[in-house]
Structures are given as C-alpha cells and as structure tokens.
Motif scaffolding. Sequence first.
Motif, PDB file in Angstrom:
ATOM      1  N   GLN A  54       0.833  -1.200   0.000  1.00  0.00           N
ATOM      2  CA  GLN A  54       0.000   0.000   0.000  1.00  0.00           C
ATOM      3  C   GLN A  54       0.879   1.266   0.000  1.00  0.00           C
ATOM      4  OE1 GLN A  54      -2.501   0.005   3.411  1.00  0.00           O
ATOM      5  NE2 GLN A  54      -3.989   1.441   2.542  1.00  0.00           N
ATOM      6  N   THR A  55       1.914   1.264   0.851  1.00  0.00           N
ATOM      7  CA  THR A  55       2.803   2.425   0.967  1.00  0.00           C
ATOM      8  C   THR A  55       3.570   2.639  -0.339  1.00  0.00           C
ATOM      9  OG1 THR A  55       3.051   1.827   3.285  1.00  0.00           O
ATOM     10  CG2 THR A  55       4.540   3.503   2.454  1.00  0.00           C
ATOM     11  N   GLN A  56       4.009   1.518  -0.916  1.00  0.00           N
ATOM     12  CA  GLN A  56       4.735   1.583  -2.200  1.00  0.00           C
ATOM     13  C   GLN A  56       3.843   2.191  -3.287  1.00  0.00           C
ATOM     14  OE1 GLN A  56       8.174  -0.017  -3.022  1.00  0.00           O
ATOM     15  NE2 GLN A  56       7.717   1.690  -4.397  1.00  0.00           N
ATOM     16  N   ALA A  57       2.569   1.765  -3.309  1.00  0.00           N
ATOM     17  CA  ALA A  57       1.613   2.277  -4.305  1.00  0.00           C
ATOM     18  C   ALA A  57       1.389   3.774  -4.108  1.00  0.00           C
ATOM     19  CB  ALA A  57       0.298   1.509  -4.186  1.00  0.00           C
ATOM     20  N   HIS A  58       1.286   4.183  -2.829  1.00  0.00           N
ATOM     21  CA  HIS A  58       1.087   5.593  -2.505  1.00  0.00           C
ATOM     22  C   HIS A  58       2.297   6.420  -2.976  1.00  0.00           C
ATOM     23  CE1 HIS A  58       0.144   8.765   0.807  1.00  0.00           C
ATOM     24  NE2 HIS A  58      -0.226   9.188  -0.398  1.00  0.00           N
ATOM     25  N   ALA A  59       3.498   5.922  -2.715  1.00  0.00           N
ATOM     26  CA  ALA A  59       4.731   6.610  -3.124  1.00  0.00           C
ATOM     27  C   ALA A  59       4.789   6.728  -4.649  1.00  0.00           C
ATOM     28  CB  ALA A  59       5.945   5.853  -2.597  1.00  0.00           C
ATOM     29  N   ASN A  60       4.419   5.656  -5.348  1.00  0.00           N
ATOM     30  CA  ASN A  60       4.420   5.667  -6.819  1.00  0.00           C
ATOM     31  C   ASN A  60       3.437   6.707  -7.364  1.00  0.00           C
ATOM     32  OD1 ASN A  60       6.277   3.632  -6.789  1.00  0.00           O
ATOM     33  ND2 ASN A  60       4.829   1.995  -7.325  1.00  0.00           N
ATOM     34  N   ALA A  61       2.243   6.747  -6.751  1.00  0.00           N
ATOM     35  CA  ALA A  61       1.210   7.694  -7.196  1.00  0.00           C
ATOM     36  C   ALA A  61       1.706   9.125  -7.021  1.00  0.00           C
ATOM     37  CB  ALA A  61      -0.070   7.457  -6.396  1.00  0.00           C
ATOM     38  N   LEU A  62       2.394   9.410  -5.900  1.00  0.00           N
ATOM     39  CA  LEU A  62       2.925  10.759  -5.647  1.00  0.00           C
ATOM     40  C   LEU A  62       3.993  11.127  -6.683  1.00  0.00           C
ATOM     41  CD1 LEU A  62       3.177  10.638  -1.753  1.00  0.00           C
ATOM     42  CD2 LEU A  62       1.729  12.198  -3.073  1.00  0.00           C
ATOM     43  N   GLU A  63       4.827  10.159  -7.021  1.00  0.00           N
ATOM     44  CA  GLU A  63       5.865  10.413  -8.032  1.00  0.00           C
ATOM     45  C   GLU A  63       5.232  10.727  -9.396  1.00  0.00           C
ATOM     46  OE1 GLU A  63       8.551   7.098  -7.695  1.00  0.00           O
ATOM     47  OE2 GLU A  63       9.730   8.128  -6.129  1.00  0.00           O
ATOM     48  N   ASN A  64       4.166  10.006  -9.712  1.00  0.00           N
ATOM     49  CA  ASN A  64       3.436  10.276 -10.965  1.00  0.00           C
ATOM     50  C   ASN A  64       2.802  11.667 -10.954  1.00  0.00           C
ATOM     51  OD1 ASN A  64       4.065   7.885 -12.227  1.00  0.00           O
ATOM     52  ND2 ASN A  64       2.234   6.814 -11.472  1.00  0.00           N
ATOM     53  N   ASP A  65       2.236  12.022  -9.789  1.00  0.00           N
ATOM     54  CA  ASP A  65       1.631  13.358  -9.637  1.00  0.00           C
ATOM     55  C   ASP A  65       2.687  14.440  -9.903  1.00  0.00           C
ATOM     56  OD1 ASP A  65      -0.729  12.183  -8.989  1.00  0.00           O
ATOM     57  OD2 ASP A  65      -0.665  12.685  -6.837  1.00  0.00           O
ATOM     58  N   ALA A  66       3.873  14.238  -9.324  1.00  0.00           N
ATOM     59  CA  ALA A  66       4.963  15.206  -9.486  1.00  0.00           C
ATOM     60  C   ALA A  66       5.339  15.339 -10.964  1.00  0.00           C
ATOM     61  CB  ALA A  66       6.168  14.772  -8.652  1.00  0.00           C
ATOM     62  N   LYS A  67       5.346  14.192 -11.664  1.00  0.00           N
ATOM     63  CA  LYS A  67       5.670  14.213 -13.107  1.00  0.00           C
ATOM     64  C   LYS A  67       4.609  14.989 -13.896  1.00  0.00           C
ATOM     65  CE  LYS A  67       8.351  10.020 -13.455  1.00  0.00           C
ATOM     66  NZ  LYS A  67       8.057   8.588 -13.419  1.00  0.00           N
ATOM     67  N   ASP A  68       3.327  14.773 -13.527  1.00  0.00           N
ATOM     68  CA  ASP A  68       2.226  15.482 -14.204  1.00  0.00           C
ATOM     69  C   ASP A  68       2.386  16.991 -14.044  1.00  0.00           C
ATOM     70  OD1 ASP A  68       1.182  13.102 -14.972  1.00  0.00           O
ATOM     71  OD2 ASP A  68      -0.464  13.076 -13.484  1.00  0.00           O
ATOM     72  N   VAL A  69       2.712  17.419 -12.823  1.00  0.00           N
ATOM     73  CA  VAL A  69       2.885  18.846 -12.544  1.00  0.00           C
ATOM     74  C   VAL A  69       4.056  19.387 -13.376  1.00  0.00           C
ATOM     75  CG1 VAL A  69       3.379  20.572 -10.772  1.00  0.00           C
ATOM     76  CG2 VAL A  69       1.891  18.640 -10.226  1.00  0.00           C
ATOM     77  N   GLU A  70       5.110  18.588 -13.437  1.00  0.00           N
ATOM     78  CA  GLU A  70       6.298  18.942 -14.219  1.00  0.00           C
ATOM     79  C   GLU A  70       5.913  19.174 -15.704  1.00  0.00           C
ATOM     80  OE1 GLU A  70       9.650  19.009 -13.010  1.00  0.00           O
ATOM     81  OE2 GLU A  70      10.146  19.799 -15.008  1.00  0.00           O
ATOM     82  N   THR A  71       5.092  18.262 -16.219  1.00  0.00           N
ATOM     83  CA  THR A  71       4.636  18.379 -17.620  1.00  0.00           C
ATOM     84  C   THR A  71       3.852  19.679 -17.836  1.00  0.00           C
ATOM     85  OG1 THR A  71       4.428  15.983 -17.582  1.00  0.00           O
ATOM     86  CG2 THR A  71       3.439  17.106 -19.471  1.00  0.00           C
ATOM     87  N   ARG A  72       2.989  19.996 -16.856  1.00  0.00           N
ATOM     88  CA  ARG A  72       2.190  21.227 -16.974  1.00  0.00           C
ATOM     89  C   ARG A  72       3.086  22.463 -16.922  1.00  0.00           C
ATOM     90  NH1 ARG A  72      -2.391  21.371 -12.776  1.00  0.00           N
ATOM     91  NH2 ARG A  72      -2.699  23.479 -13.611  1.00  0.00           N
ATOM     92  N   ILE A  73       4.105  22.424 -16.053  1.00  0.00           N
ATOM     93  CA  ILE A  73       5.047  23.545 -15.954  1.00  0.00           C
ATOM     94  C   ILE A  73       5.773  23.740 -17.293  1.00  0.00           C
ATOM     95  CG2 ILE A  73       7.218  24.334 -14.886  1.00  0.00           C
ATOM     96  CD1 ILE A  73       6.237  23.003 -12.257  1.00  0.00           C
TER      97      ILE A  73
END
Length: 256
Positions: A54-73
């Motif tokens: 569960q924790t690993q999945a949460h960490a992965n989701a956060l990393e993906n979120d960060a990438k999405d924000v990066e793309t928008r920037i």
Amino acid sequence: MTLQEQIYELFLLEKQVRGLNRRLEVASYQHTQMQSKLTRLQTQHEELAAQLKQTQAHANALENDAKDVETRIDALREQMSSVTNNKEYSALLIEVNTLKLSKGKIEEEALVQMEQVDSLQSQLTELEAQVQEQKKLVGAAEGEVQARKEEVGAELADRSAKRDAAAEPIAPDTLHIFNRLCDQHDGEPLAPAVEDNAKRMEYSCGGCYMTIPLERVNTLFTQPDSLTTCPNCQRILYVDDVLREQMDARAAKNKG
Ligand SMILES: [Zn+2]
C-alpha cells in the motif's frame, strides 16, 4: 485377590498409564505452542507485506503526480516563450511558480513515503528470518512428538491393556468411585494409612495428613473386600509395606 489388592493393582497401572500419557502431552503441548507462535508471525508478516504494498503504491502515485505537474510547468513555459503581452506573461509566471511550490510539496511527501517503504522492507526481511527460524523449531517439535510416540507408544498400549484387564473384575460402582478420585486427586486416588503413634494407636491419611479414626483402620485390616476411605479427602486407604511390617512385628511381639 481381595478387592483392596485389585484396587491397588489398578492404581499402579493407572499411574503408569498417566505417566506415559503425560510424556506425550508435554511434547505435543510444546509443539502446539511453537505452531501458534509461527501462525502469529506469519499473520504479522502478511499484514506488514500488505502495508508495504500500500505504501509503495502511494509513493508511486505521488511520483506520478509530481511528473504530471512537471509536464504542466513545461507546457506553461512553452506558452510563455510565445507570449508578447506583459500582463499575460505575468499571469503565466505566477501559475508556474504556484505549480513549482506544489510540486515541491508532492516530492517531499513522496520522499517520506519512500523512507517508510525502506523501513517496512527491512522489518519484513527481519520478520521473514524469524518465520524461517520458527519453522525450524516447529519441525524439531514435530520430530520430538514423533520420537516420544515411538518411545512410549508400545509401552502405553501394553500398560493400557493391563490396566483395562485389571479393571475388569471390579464392580462398575467401585470403578466409578476410583475414576472420580483419580480426576479429583490428579491420578492419586489412593493413600496409605500412616501410623503416627503405635502406643496411642493414632493413624493419619498419607494423602491429606488428617487423622483417621481407629475404627476405620480396623476395617481396613479386617475387611479387605470393601473400600475404606479417608473421612477427610475421601481417598481410598490402603495398607502399605511400612504399615504391614509394623503390624506384623507387633503381632509377633504380642504372641511372644
Ligand atoms: Zn485423606
């Protein structure tokens, strides 16, 4: 054989059967204890593994979120390079800075989650080792149970058969009393009568140490086909070798 002798023989065999059974019970009790500890460890292991996943999945989701924000920037920066209007440029810049802040926060949280993943991972490794160790102990305890069975199995079968044969000539009512006393007194349904003072003819029960009235002691000697019990603990009284010798010696002395 008198009833007293039959009961005494049954008592000795019952004691042997109980002793052998106890040796088996000790081994299987230990095995049960080891097995339940293993089950506890395995449950902990499963729970921890689920938490890790569960924790690993949460960490992965956060990393993906960060990438999405990066793309928008990146997209906004692209847009900024083609803007000619100053006001529009400022608005885009504010948006980029806000997104940078939020990306920083997401990355921080992702880092916390990754550290948690590492910690869970090492706990899991440790638990895994404990499970393996416990499995060895359970295996050894199983071997012990098997060894005890082989060791006492034949003897137990032999003594049980002899015990049953010794019980056969005894009346069911008497057997019922005997068995009840066995349970009450942890396999010690009989107690020897003990001579405390020969001159004063004082006797006590070897089971509970309370005084036995003289008349009961007389019955014990004169009526070997009936059961004489201790008035206090209810154990069946018997004449042991010590008392028998004391009595015989006295009888010889009186004769002489
Ligand atoms: Zn007693």
